[in-house]
Write an enzyme that holds these catalytic residues in place. Structure first.
Site, PDB file in Angstrom:
ATOM      1  N   SER A 126      40.521  19.745 -39.915  1.00 10.07           N
ATOM      2  CA  SER A 126      39.334  19.248 -39.214  1.00 10.07           C
ATOM      3  C   SER A 126      38.781  18.000 -39.890  1.00 10.07           C
ATOM      4  O   SER A 126      38.888  17.842 -41.116  1.00 10.07           O
ATOM      5  CB  SER A 126      38.277  20.353 -39.242  1.00 10.07           C
ATOM      6  OG  SER A 126      37.023  19.828 -38.889  1.00 10.07           O
ATOM      7  N   TYR A 151      33.206  27.157 -44.113  1.00  9.00           N
ATOM      8  CA  TYR A 151      34.271  26.883 -43.139  1.00  9.00           C
ATOM      9  C   TYR A 151      34.992  25.589 -43.503  1.00  9.00           C
ATOM     10  O   TYR A 151      36.225  25.543 -43.607  1.00  9.00           O
ATOM     11  CB  TYR A 151      33.690  26.773 -41.717  1.00  9.00           C
ATOM     12  CG  TYR A 151      34.620  26.057 -40.771  1.00  9.00           C
ATOM     13  CD1 TYR A 151      35.744  26.692 -40.258  1.00  9.00           C
ATOM     14  CD2 TYR A 151      34.405  24.716 -40.429  1.00  9.00           C
ATOM     15  CE1 TYR A 151      36.625  26.023 -39.429  1.00  9.00           C
ATOM     16  CE2 TYR A 151      35.290  24.039 -39.607  1.00  9.00           C
ATOM     17  CZ  TYR A 151      36.389  24.702 -39.108  1.00  9.00           C
ATOM     18  OH  TYR A 151      37.267  24.024 -38.302  1.00  9.00           O
ATOM     19  N   LYS A 155      39.083  24.618 -45.001  1.00 10.45           N
ATOM     20  CA  LYS A 155      40.057  23.620 -44.519  1.00 10.45           C
ATOM     21  C   LYS A 155      40.513  22.740 -45.678  1.00 10.45           C
ATOM     22  O   LYS A 155      41.700  22.435 -45.806  1.00 10.45           O
ATOM     23  CB  LYS A 155      39.437  22.773 -43.395  1.00 10.45           C
ATOM     24  CG  LYS A 155      39.143  23.547 -42.127  1.00 10.45           C
ATOM     25  CD  LYS A 155      40.414  24.095 -41.482  1.00 10.45           C
ATOM     26  CE  LYS A 155      40.156  25.020 -40.310  1.00 10.45           C
ATOM     27  NZ  LYS A 155      41.351  25.740 -39.844  1.00 10.45           N
TER      28      LYS A 155
END
Ligand code: UDP
Length: 337
Positions: A126, A151, A155
């Site tokens: 992302s 979150y 990544k």
């Protein structure tokens, strides 16, 4: 048939569109999904679109033993790993849930690929890894900033884990694809995004407000340093995004050397929240009920992709417009009704 591609989270939003594009390109997707944030009927819809029934394993991809026992006989030539939790806000409340699922699944999948000597791995990453970039458009060389959420950190950590694995395992080839803001749905309106509960993302909130599931959209702040004061993002049609995964896998299949690379997937164009609302209203001939509210904590002011590396490396660029994405998003929402 060009070969079997394992797609973890293949019943999810981006995973399901990618399965369709893999089939269109002549590959056979094999889905692993535990349906924790996806619906089984999606598999029938993919069949309706493509005519193909997809072999599906209802398993948790953190479980290496189960992966080996279930999938050893499948002759898999590559893997696209989507399966992950993705709610930014929830990740701040339940960090361990995110660290466990997103990191353990990536480690298990990499271990499984090593076990079956499958060298081709595409990871769903992302643009959140960039935070608020100092220079726009953001290139892959931009520094990785301190993550705004657990979150986002999963990544970053997973990208590092994959990179370390490529360095140690001289056969693995991997791309981390850094998505900007995926929106829209398949033009057939048979598959699309299915947010669990109240949507956090802008476009599903817009479509749910337009259909009457939500009373009013709140625009989170109009006092940013942007032309109309609202935040700017790079919104990419999910079908364009799905096609990029096929291109990425094909590039890995062609590559002989071990490789790890990160690639931005966006349109290269930034649009403000108010521009998205105005476009949605115009192309769908709908008046949206919205108000301006306070800023949302942790929001980046503006971010959009430099897309030149994706073009050079994958010979891929977006083909679909913001208008098309917002029409398809609306067709999808209307079909759910
Ligand atoms: N946004 C908004 N109202 C909403 C949801 C989102 O104004 O109900 C704004 C948000 O502040 C951001 C943009 O829309 O500027 C995109 O938000 P989203 O959560 O979809 O993506 P992300 O912020 O993760 O890029």
């Amino acid at each position: 048939m060009k070969g079997k591609i394992l797609v973890t989270g293949g019943a999810g939003y981006i995973g399901s569109h990618t399965c369709v594009e893999l089939i269109n390109a002549g590959y056979e997707p094999i889905i692993i999904d535990n349906f924790s944030n996806s619906e089984k009927f999606v598999l029938d819809k993919i069949k309706q679109i493509t005519g193909n029934e997809i072999t599906t394993y209802n398993i948790d991809c953190c479980n290496l033993e189960l992966l080996i026992n279930s999938l050893l006989a499948e002759k898999i030539i590559g893997c696209i790993h989507f399966a992950a939790y993705k709610a930014v806000g929830e990740s701040s409340k339940l960090p361990l849930k995110y660290y466990h699922n997103n990191i353990a699944s990536t480690v298990a999948i990499l271990s499984f690929l090593e076990k079956i000597s499958c060298p081709n791995f595409v990871f769903s990453s992302s643009c959140t890894v960039y935070g608020q970039p100092d220079i726009l458009p953001v290139t892959e060389k931009s520094p990785i900033k301190l993550a705004e959420s657990p979150y986002g950190r999963t990544k970053q950590v997973c990208e590092d884990i994959i990179h370390d694995t490529v360095k140690a395992n001289k056969t693995l080839k991997a791309f981390a694809l850094r998505y900007f803001n995926p929106i829209g749905a398949h033009p057939s309106a048979l598959i699309g995004e299915l947010p669990l509960g109240t949507p956090n993302n802008l476009v599903p909130y817009i479509t749910q407000t337009a259909i009457g599931k939500r009373e009013q959209l709140t625009v989170f702040g109009n006092d940013y340093d942007t032309p109309d004061g609202t935040c700017i993002r790079d919104y990419i049609h999910v079908v364009d995004l799905a096609k990029a995964h096929v291109k990425a896998m094909e590039e890995l299949l062609r590559t002989k050397e071990p490789i790890f690379d990160c690639i931005n997937l966006g349109t290269g164009k930034g649009n403000s929240v108010l521009e998205v609302i105005e476009t949605f209203e115009r192309v769908n001939d709908i008046k949206l009920n919205y108000k301006i509210g306070p800023r949302r904590e942790g929001d980046v002011e503006k971010v959009y992709a430099d897309t030149s590396y994706a073009l050079n490396k994958l010979n891929w660029k977006t083909e679909l417009s913001l208008e098309a994405a917002l029409q398809d998003a609306w067709k999808w929402e209307s079909s759910l009704n």
